[in-house]
Design a protein around this motif. Sequence first.
Motif, PDB file in Angstrom:
ATOM      1  N   VAL A   1      46.987  49.937  39.055  1.00  0.00           N
ATOM      2  CA  VAL A   1      47.787  49.129  40.070  1.00  0.00           C
ATOM      3  C   VAL A   1      49.037  50.346  40.334  1.00  0.00           C
ATOM      4  O   VAL A   1      49.351  50.547  41.607  1.00  0.00           O
ATOM      5  N   TYR A   2      49.388  51.242  39.514  1.00  0.00           N
ATOM      6  CA  TYR A   2      50.227  52.110  39.622  1.00  0.00           C
ATOM      7  C   TYR A   2      49.629  53.208  40.482  1.00  0.00           C
ATOM      8  O   TYR A   2      50.379  53.661  41.479  1.00  0.00           O
ATOM      9  N   THR A   3      48.353  53.469  40.497  1.00  0.00           N
ATOM     10  CA  THR A   3      47.704  54.483  41.302  1.00  0.00           C
ATOM     11  C   THR A   3      47.627  53.893  42.939  1.00  0.00           C
ATOM     12  O   THR A   3      48.141  54.492  43.660  1.00  0.00           O
TER      13      THR A   3
ATOM     14  N   VAL B   1      57.576  36.671  40.941  1.00  0.00           N
ATOM     15  CA  VAL B   1      56.291  37.014  40.309  1.00  0.00           C
ATOM     16  C   VAL B   1      55.059  36.727  41.241  1.00  0.00           C
ATOM     17  O   VAL B   1      55.363  35.946  42.296  1.00  0.00           O
ATOM     18  N   ALA B   2      54.068  37.521  41.097  1.00  0.00           N
ATOM     19  CA  ALA B   2      52.674  37.376  41.913  1.00  0.00           C
ATOM     20  C   ALA B   2      51.767  37.637  40.762  1.00  0.00           C
ATOM     21  O   ALA B   2      51.869  37.863  39.737  1.00  0.00           O
ATOM     22  N   GLU B   3      50.501  37.242  41.147  1.00  0.00           N
ATOM     23  CA  GLU B   3      49.385  37.455  40.171  1.00  0.00           C
ATOM     24  C   GLU B   3      48.079  37.518  40.907  1.00  0.00           C
ATOM     25  O   GLU B   3      47.842  37.161  41.857  1.00  0.00           O
TER      26      GLU B   3
ATOM     27  N   ILE C   1      36.778  45.270  38.233  1.00  0.00           N
ATOM     28  CA  ILE C   1      38.268  44.466  38.728  1.00  0.00           C
ATOM     29  C   ILE C   1      38.749  45.089  39.917  1.00  0.00           C
ATOM     30  O   ILE C   1      39.174  43.951  40.695  1.00  0.00           O
ATOM     31  N   LEU C   2      38.683  46.115  40.133  1.00  0.00           N
ATOM     32  CA  LEU C   2      39.442  46.493  41.219  1.00  0.00           C
ATOM     33  C   LEU C   2      38.415  46.210  42.437  1.00  0.00           C
ATOM     34  O   LEU C   2      38.955  45.703  43.602  1.00  0.00           O
ATOM     35  N   ASN C   3      37.047  46.050  42.381  1.00  0.00           N
ATOM     36  CA  ASN C   3      36.442  45.709  43.478  1.00  0.00           C
ATOM     37  C   ASN C   3      36.575  44.177  43.768  1.00  0.00           C
ATOM     38  O   ASN C   3      36.856  43.776  44.963  1.00  0.00           O
ATOM     39  N   GLN C   4      36.986  43.353  42.758  1.00  0.00           N
ATOM     40  CA  GLN C   4      37.401  41.971  43.172  1.00  0.00           C
ATOM     41  C   GLN C   4      38.777  41.974  43.823  1.00  0.00           C
ATOM     42  O   GLN C   4      39.114  41.266  44.624  1.00  0.00           O
TER      43      GLN C   4
ATOM     44  N   ASP D   1      44.837  39.469  50.149  1.00  0.00           N
ATOM     45  CA  ASP D   1      46.160  38.844  49.406  1.00  0.00           C
ATOM     46  C   ASP D   1      46.391  39.592  48.076  1.00  0.00           C
ATOM     47  O   ASP D   1      47.402  39.977  47.769  1.00  0.00           O
ATOM     48  N   TYR D   2      45.226  39.932  47.337  1.00  0.00           N
ATOM     49  CA  TYR D   2      45.431  40.689  46.156  1.00  0.00           C
ATOM     50  C   TYR D   2      46.020  41.988  46.379  1.00  0.00           C
ATOM     51  O   TYR D   2      46.699  42.771  45.569  1.00  0.00           O
ATOM     52  N   PHE D   3      45.415  42.812  47.444  1.00  0.00           N
ATOM     53  CA  PHE D   3      45.705  44.196  47.607  1.00  0.00           C
ATOM     54  C   PHE D   3      47.023  44.278  47.926  1.00  0.00           C
ATOM     55  O   PHE D   3      47.864  45.354  47.501  1.00  0.00           O
ATOM     56  N   ALA D   4      47.610  43.142  48.951  1.00  0.00           N
ATOM     57  CA  ALA D   4      49.072  43.419  49.300  1.00  0.00           C
ATOM     58  C   ALA D   4      49.904  43.056  47.997  1.00  0.00           C
ATOM     59  O   ALA D   4      50.897  43.810  47.869  1.00  0.00           O
ATOM     60  N   ILE D   5      49.635  42.295  46.970  1.00  0.00           N
ATOM     61  CA  ILE D   5      50.329  42.142  45.636  1.00  0.00           C
ATOM     62  C   ILE D   5      50.290  43.428  45.049  1.00  0.00           C
ATOM     63  O   ILE D   5      51.258  43.878  44.642  1.00  0.00           O
ATOM     64  N   MET D   6      49.226  44.300  44.769  1.00  0.00           N
ATOM     65  CA  MET D   6      48.952  45.432  44.064  1.00  0.00           C
ATOM     66  C   MET D   6      49.817  46.524  44.560  1.00  0.00           C
ATOM     67  O   MET D   6      50.249  47.203  44.088  1.00  0.00           O
ATOM     68  N   SER D   7      49.872  46.676  46.131  1.00  0.00           N
ATOM     69  CA  SER D   7      50.351  47.644  46.599  1.00  0.00           C
ATOM     70  C   SER D   7      51.761  47.392  47.337  1.00  0.00           C
ATOM     71  O   SER D   7      52.493  48.312  47.957  1.00  0.00           O
TER      72      SER D   7
END
Length: 169
Positions: free
Chosen positions: A46-48, A106-108, A123-126, A132-138
């Motif tokens: 996630v940091y990356t 928070v987000a999940e 995990i990253l592929n999912q 929506d998940y990419f937006a949370i991670m980035s």
Amino acid sequence: MIAGKSVARLAASVALGVAALTTLMLDVPQAHADNRRLNDSVAINVYTIQHQAGCTTRIRPNAKLRLAAQWQTEDVLNNRNLDGDIGSDGTTVSDRARNAGYDGVVAETVAINPALAISGIEILNQWYYRPDYFAIMSDCGNIEIGVWSENSLDRTVVVAVYGKGDSSA
């Protein structure tokens, strides 16, 4: 007649042995996999992703978010009808974070794999290819993270809970 007594003694000995073994097996603590390395790798990934998105902050672990992630992980692992963010009791990620003592936005993200294990790549592929998940991670505003994972023989669940800052800390 002597042979009959020997068979009876043997059967009694076997029964006693099985009973003793069963008792020993019940007293042995259950082994749980230590998923710390997997959980840490999720936070590093996630940091990356955040830094590839231009973030300059450093996401840091948060024990309250980890507890909220643990609760959802265990719930999803044990309730096969769950497949994401809402808990079996109707709780949301915000509810769980608040119940864990985290006072902030928070987000999940949730990964489920129908197997004993999951890799960081799976995990990253999912997550990476879900907008929506990419937006949370980035999201550069997500400066704290808690990650938890659990596995059973036929299911692995990984939950990451992201926070924008705990105002109660």
